[in-house]
Each structure stands twice: as structure tokens, then as C-alpha cells.
Design an enzyme around this catalytic site. Structure first.
Site, PDB file in Angstrom:
ATOM      1  N   LYS A   1      33.774  31.453  32.481  1.00 27.23           N
ATOM      2  CA  LYS A   1      33.898  32.753  33.140  1.00 27.23           C
ATOM      3  C   LYS A   1      33.128  33.846  32.393  1.00 27.23           C
ATOM      4  O   LYS A   1      32.622  34.791  33.013  1.00 27.23           O
ATOM      5  CB  LYS A   1      35.375  33.119  33.305  1.00 27.23           C
ATOM      6  CG  LYS A   1      36.133  32.177  34.241  1.00 27.23           C
ATOM      7  CD  LYS A   1      35.491  32.112  35.631  1.00 27.23           C
ATOM      8  CE  LYS A   1      36.270  31.233  36.592  1.00 27.23           C
ATOM      9  NZ  LYS A   1      35.694  31.216  37.956  1.00 27.23           N
ATOM     10  N   THR A  46      48.438  30.389  42.574  1.00 24.27           N
ATOM     11  CA  THR A  46      47.871  29.272  43.313  1.00 24.27           C
ATOM     12  C   THR A  46      48.121  28.017  42.476  1.00 24.27           C
ATOM     13  O   THR A  46      48.729  28.078  41.405  1.00 24.27           O
ATOM     14  CB  THR A  46      46.356  29.444  43.526  1.00 24.27           C
ATOM     15  OG1 THR A  46      45.700  29.358  42.246  1.00 24.27           O
ATOM     16  CG2 THR A  46      46.036  30.785  44.172  1.00 24.27           C
ATOM     17  N   TYR A  78      37.250  26.894  29.992  1.00 26.15           N
ATOM     18  CA  TYR A  78      37.386  27.732  31.188  1.00 26.15           C
ATOM     19  C   TYR A  78      36.949  29.161  30.880  1.00 26.15           C
ATOM     20  O   TYR A  78      36.175  29.769  31.636  1.00 26.15           O
ATOM     21  CB  TYR A  78      38.829  27.717  31.681  1.00 26.15           C
ATOM     22  CG  TYR A  78      39.072  28.626  32.860  1.00 26.15           C
ATOM     23  CD1 TYR A  78      38.717  28.239  34.141  1.00 26.15           C
ATOM     24  CD2 TYR A  78      39.656  29.887  32.687  1.00 26.15           C
ATOM     25  CE1 TYR A  78      38.930  29.081  35.230  1.00 26.15           C
ATOM     26  CE2 TYR A  78      39.880  30.728  33.757  1.00 26.15           C
ATOM     27  CZ  TYR A  78      39.514  30.319  35.034  1.00 26.15           C
ATOM     28  OH  TYR A  78      39.718  31.163  36.106  1.00 26.15           O
TER      29      TYR A  78
END
Length: 282
Positions: A162, A193, A158
Site C-alpha cells: 500500500k 469485510t 501488505y
């Protein structure tokens, strides 16, 4: 109040496309921009959810969008322009964040992260810029992450995705500045979230809310600039680490629990639903 009115005037009437718009940051951003009078279109791989969200907001254009499929992405942008007019802003928001140690990450999940988080951003950017350059105007806003400025245990792929978005966006910004197309990126901290389900966040720092990121994106639509970090406190911490000796910055991360947030400290049960969806197992 005056600033809010000024932002509203700059946003009103703009045609804005948001990927990953069915929930979370994407939906919060769509809501904020729609309420300010922008012509918003949202796309998402979750066809049922995006139709529910689009209908609830009263949008004119919403539907299934696979950011890894050139035909799906191009067709969606074509439909937006047919119904709403030339696209002023594309917000590349779609992204996934499976967590865990590298050796436990299946190759299919590694590829899925890179396909959605990196290729999807690059593809959307190219398709939008192809439309914007002949007009001599347009704006691409890419949602990166503060994880793209550091490195985190349990977030190797991840974080790499990014880092790629940051490098790509900065290069594209310079490349298309003479053509009148603007580029911005938003670098959020952990946001409340589904992406962070089952995790606790860094000690001493609050998670952001989707509305915080939405406000940052609205601000960029009205007043473009290259980079915004959210929250200010987390952004300042990350930015300051560039000036600290490596041993000090890594020690600080260890004290704040960063080495276990996405491995040993994850509540697997609370995270299971999101992980299954992010990994494409549903």
C-alpha cells in the site's frame, strides 16, 4: 439533499470499471454508482461470485478479471468499451491482506500480495491511461490503505504494497495532469469485510463499513481530489503521527493494541476461510 443531487448529476452516465467488484468494498461501490445512474462494469478473479453479483445488480458487463494478467485486464477493458463506451473512471480496488509474521509468510504469498496489490494496480492504471490520454480526459481511483502511511506488526508485506500504491498514484497524478487525466486514492482504515475476519480493530476506533468507502469513491468520481482518508477519525490519527516523535507514535500504537492485532490476537478459525482464498490455496 442538494449535494446528493449534484453528485448524482456528475456521476450519471459515466462508464466506470471496478476491479475486485464481486464483494466487499468493490460491490458496495458498484451498487452506489449503479444506483446513481453510472454505467458500471465489475471484474473479479472469482468468476462465480462476480457473475452472481453482476446479475443481481442488473449490470450489462461483468465477468472474470485477473488483474495480474495483462491479456485478461486488457480484454476486459476492451469489452467494457465495446458495450458501454469509452471508460471514464477505473477503480483499482482488487487487493488481498494475508496476515502474520514475516518469517512465517511463504515466498509464494509474498509474491501474490505484491502481484495483486501493486502490479495489478500499476497494470490497470497503464491500460486505462493508454485509453484516456488520447481523449484528454479520464480518472483513475486507486484504493490504497491507511496502512500505507504507517507500519504495522503482522502486515509488513501488505503495508509495503500500500505504500507502493500511494507513491505510484501520486507520481502518476503529476505525470498525467497536463494530459487531462485525473488520479485519486482512497485510504481506508480497517473495513468490515472478509479482509479483517478474525481481527478486532484498534482500541477506541470503529471499523469502517464498505458503504463508507463506497461513499468516498462516489464523492471522488463527482469531485476529484488527490487523497481521501476514511474514517475521518482514523485518518486524523494517522496524519497526526507524522508530526509526533517516533517513540510517541509507536507507544500510542502499542497502547491501542496495534502490535498484536495481526499476530497474537487473530482468531485463526474465524480467519481461515479468507486466508485460504487470499493465499490462493482454495
Amino acid at each position: 439533499m442538494a449535494d446528493t443531487a449534484s453528485i448524482g448529476l456528475k456521476v450519471q452516465g459515466k462508464v466506470i470499471v471496478i476491479t475486485g467488484g464481486a464483494r466487499g468494498i468493490g460491490l458496495a461501490t458498484a451498487t452506489a454508482l449503479h444506483n446513481l445512474g453510472a454505467k458500471v462494469a465489475i471484474g473479479d478473479i472469482d468468476e462465480v461470485r462476480v457473475k452472481e453479483s453482476g446479475a443481481a445488480l442488473g449490470l450489462d458487463v461483468y465477468g472474470k478479471l485477473d488483474v495480474t494478467d495483462p491479456h485478461s485486464f486488457s480484454d476486459f477493458l476492451d469489452e467494457v468499451e465495446r458495450q458501454l463506451g469509452p471508460i471514464d473512471v477505473l477503480v483499482n480496488n482488487a487487493g488481498i491482506m494475508p496476515v502474520g509474521r514475516i518469517i512465517d509468510e511463504p515466498d509464494a504469498v509474498t509474491r501474490r500480495i505484491l502481484d495483486i496489490n501493486v502490479y495489478g494496480v500499476m497494470l490497470g492504471t497503464k491500460l486505462a491511461v493508454q485509453r484516456m490520454v488520447p481523449r484528454g480526459q479520464g480518472h483513475v481511483i486507486n484504493v490504497a490503505s491507511l496502512a500505507g502511511e504507517i507500519y504495522s506488526v503482522g502486515l509488513a508485506t501488505y503495508g509495503a504494497s500500500k505504500h507502493a500504491v500511494i507513491g505510484f498514484t501520486d507520481a502518476a497524478r503529476l505525470e498525467y495532469r497536463p494530459a487531462g487525466v485525473k488520479f485519486s486514492m482512497v485510504l481506508p482504515t480497517f473495513v468490515n469485510t472478509e479482509l479483517v475476519a478474525g481481527t478486532t480493530g484498534l482500541k477506541g476506533f470503529r471499523n469502517a463499513e464498505p458503504s463508507d468507502i463506497a461513499d468516498a469513491i462516489v464523492g471522488l468520481v463527482a469531485h476529484p481530489k488527490p487523497r481521501v482518508r476514511v474514517t475521518k477519525a482514523a485518518g486524523a490519527l494517522i496524519a497526526s503521527q507524522k508530526f509526533l516523535p517516533r517513540a510517541v507514535s509507536e507507544g500510542l500504537n502499542r497502547v491501542m493494541g496495534g502490535e498484536h492485532l495481526f499476530t497474537d490476537d487473530v482468531d485463526v478459525d474465524k480467519r481461515q476461510a479468507y486466508e485460504s482464498r487470499a493465499r490462493g490455496e482454495e
